[in-house]
Design a protein around this motif. Structure first.
Motif, short mmCIF file in Angstrom:
data_model
loop_
_atom_site.label_atom_id
_atom_site.label_comp_id
_atom_site.label_asym_id
_atom_site.label_seq_id
_atom_site.Cartn_x
_atom_site.Cartn_y
_atom_site.Cartn_z
N VAL A 1 0.85 -1.20 0.00
CA VAL A 1 0.00 0.00 0.00
C VAL A 1 0.88 1.25 0.00
CG1 VAL A 1 -1.64 1.37 1.33
CG2 VAL A 1 -1.96 -1.10 1.14
N GLU A 2 1.88 1.25 0.86
CA GLU A 2 2.70 2.46 0.99
C GLU A 2 3.54 2.71 -0.27
OE1 GLU A 2 2.84 2.44 5.89
OE2 GLU A 2 4.69 1.99 4.76
N ALA A 3 4.12 1.65 -0.82
CA ALA A 3 4.90 1.82 -2.05
C ALA A 3 3.99 2.30 -3.18
CB ALA A 3 5.57 0.50 -2.44
N GLY A 4 2.82 1.71 -3.29
CA GLY A 4 1.88 2.08 -4.35
C GLY A 4 1.35 3.49 -4.18
N PHE A 5 0.97 3.84 -2.96
CA PHE A 5 0.45 5.18 -2.70
C PHE A 5 1.54 6.24 -2.89
CE2 PHE A 5 -3.58 4.49 0.16
CZ PHE A 5 -4.26 3.99 -0.93
N ALA A 6 2.76 5.94 -2.48
CA ALA A 6 3.84 6.92 -2.62
C ALA A 6 4.04 7.28 -4.08
CB ALA A 6 5.13 6.37 -2.02
N SER A 7 4.02 6.25 -4.91
CA SER A 7 4.24 6.46 -6.32
C SER A 7 3.03 7.15 -6.97
CB SER A 7 4.58 5.10 -6.91
OG SER A 7 4.19 4.96 -8.21
N LEU A 8 1.84 6.75 -6.58
CA LEU A 8 0.64 7.38 -7.12
C LEU A 8 0.52 8.83 -6.66
CD1 LEU A 8 -2.01 7.11 -8.71
CD2 LEU A 8 -3.08 6.12 -6.67
N GLU A 9 0.85 9.08 -5.40
CA GLU A 9 0.80 10.45 -4.87
C GLU A 9 1.69 11.38 -5.70
OE1 GLU A 9 -1.03 11.90 -2.55
OE2 GLU A 9 0.03 13.82 -2.62
N LYS A 10 2.90 10.87 -6.02
CA LYS A 10 3.83 11.68 -6.81
C LYS A 10 3.22 12.05 -8.16
CE LYS A 10 7.96 10.18 -5.62
NZ LYS A 10 9.13 9.30 -5.67
N ARG A 11 2.60 11.09 -8.79
CA ARG A 11 1.97 11.38 -10.09
C ARG A 11 0.83 12.38 -9.95
NH1 ARG A 11 -0.40 6.62 -13.17
NH2 ARG A 11 -0.67 8.17 -14.81
N LEU A 12 -0.04 12.14 -8.97
CA LEU A 12 -1.23 12.99 -8.84
C LEU A 12 -0.86 14.41 -8.43
CD1 LEU A 12 -3.74 10.51 -7.12
CD2 LEU A 12 -3.63 11.15 -9.54
N ALA A 13 0.11 14.51 -7.51
CA ALA A 13 0.51 15.84 -7.02
C ALA A 13 1.10 16.68 -8.15
CB ALA A 13 1.50 15.70 -5.87
N ALA A 14 1.67 16.00 -9.16
CA ALA A 14 2.34 16.72 -10.25
C ALA A 14 1.44 16.95 -11.46
CB ALA A 14 3.58 15.93 -10.69
N ASP A 15 0.23 16.41 -11.44
CA ASP A 15 -0.60 16.47 -12.64
C ASP A 15 -1.66 17.56 -12.50
OD1 ASP A 15 -2.51 15.81 -14.80
OD2 ASP A 15 -1.23 14.04 -15.01
N ARG A 16 -1.60 18.50 -13.45
CA ARG A 16 -2.50 19.65 -13.34
C ARG A 16 -3.96 19.31 -13.63
NH1 ARG A 16 0.36 24.35 -16.59
NH2 ARG A 16 0.46 22.64 -18.09
N ARG A 17 -4.22 18.10 -14.08
CA ARG A 17 -5.60 17.72 -14.34
C ARG A 17 -6.37 17.41 -13.06
NH1 ARG A 17 -3.94 13.62 -19.17
NH2 ARG A 17 -2.19 13.40 -17.73
N VAL A 18 -5.61 17.15 -11.97
CA VAL A 18 -6.25 16.77 -10.70
C VAL A 18 -7.01 17.95 -10.13
CG1 VAL A 18 -5.81 15.98 -8.34
CG2 VAL A 18 -4.49 15.01 -10.25
N GLY A 19 -8.25 17.70 -9.70
CA GLY A 19 -9.06 18.73 -9.05
C GLY A 19 -9.50 18.23 -7.69
#
Lengths: 214, 214
Positions: A136-154
């Motif tokens: 969970v932590e490895a997956g969330f860490a990597s997903l968090e990085k993507r989402l935090a950097a993507d301007r499409r996220v609202g």
């Protein structure tokens, strides 16, 4: 339509959200994954889904399996409201987020894997718990990085409209918290999950709201 | 387009087959998963894909990740020849077969999981090998039952036309055989994989044909 579900199953939870968002009525059939060695492994359920896993959605003569395949089917047969955006690039983005959860985190932490670790590999509980946490932590860490950097996220993964990505994030966050994992290191993921849970379709799909909830 | 790949990666293999079937030219960039602790974990590759896994497909400004999301993207941007059938019911069928491989078998047997088992859980090699075998055999047994009972199956999963299902079956069978697993108890799966491998697009995507093959 009839949904074979278990209140705590992440994969069934995804499909319940999709059905609610689409405004589709369905019959709920609980399959208890723990009772009596697992009802999903009994001949009665195997006659519906030979794989012995939930969910399965029966629609007319079709028995549909695999949560993401079911959600794509619902999207194709009941296009409104859409759970996928219009542009191929955005569709690939939300599908990849969904699959990061469904292919990289969830398969490693589901019940049958934890059971195999305990009974076949015979690891002590603390090693099993560390295993759960690790993926969970490895997956969330990597997903968090993507989402935090993507301007499409609202307020959700893609702007403010629910997509297949949110349908996967919410159950995974629910499960992580149930296992005592602190999700505050993943603020974007936690924020998306918390906001989604305020929406009616997500709230009604929550484990505690299901007929087989304990 | 540029594909970040590793010759033996199942997920990259799926995308290579899709690109070949669609007749799309692409630049091949090898990412060695074992060399020097894993090139996929180095900052150079993480700058492309923060998840540190292959494949990633770069198309213009888009970096696409997750093999099945990439394949759906290719299907939407280059519809011919189609890798998904027309009817929602058949699409759900081939997607569910693809996901049975991609969500139930492959995630449990990929390199990082086997490494975690060895180095963190510290299981002996025979337990690790039994783990690998268990998830392939359980997954194939269940998939074989579905395929053997489904009248849509032909020389491939859906009649004689390659679909996303075959793109997942072929690499999984390749990997299973590489690990010494006897696939003869799964005659439908083995037959589909063997037939698919006679097709040019599949043959050219095989690990041994890649620039980084060893």
């Amino acid at each position: 339509m009839k949904l074979y579900s278990y209140f705590r199953s992440s994969a069934a939870y995804r499909v319940r959200i999709a059905l609610n968002l689409k405004g589709l009525d369905y019959e709920y059939e609980g399959v208890h994954l723990l009772r009596d060695g697992g009802e999903q492994l009994k001949p009665e359920y195997r006659a519906v889904n030979p794989d012995g896993i939930v969910p399965a959605l029966v629609d007319g003569d079709d028995v549909l399996t695999q949560s993401l395949a079911i959600i794509e089917y619902l999207e194709e047969t009941h296009p409104e409201p859409a759970l996928l955006p219009k542009s191929p690039s955005d569709r690939a983005f939300v599908r990849s987020v969904a699959m990061q959860v469904a292919c990289e985190i969830h398969p490693l932490d589901n019940l049958r894997v934890l059971k195999y670790l305990k009974h076949q590999v015979k690891v002590p509980d603390d090693v099993k718990d560390a295993w759960y946490r690790h993926w969970v932590e490895a997956g969330f860490a990597s997903l968090e990085k993507r989402l935090a950097a993507d301007r499409r996220v609202g307020s959700l993964t893609l702007g403010d409209t629910p997509t297949i990505a949110d349908l996967c994030i919410v159950p995974q966050v629910f499960n992580a918290r149930r296992f005592g994992i602190d999700v505050s290191p993943y603020p974007t993921i936690a924020r998306i999950a918390d906001y989604a849970c305020t929406l009616d379709a997500f709230a009604r799909a929550a484990p505690a709201q299901q007929p087989d909830a304990e």
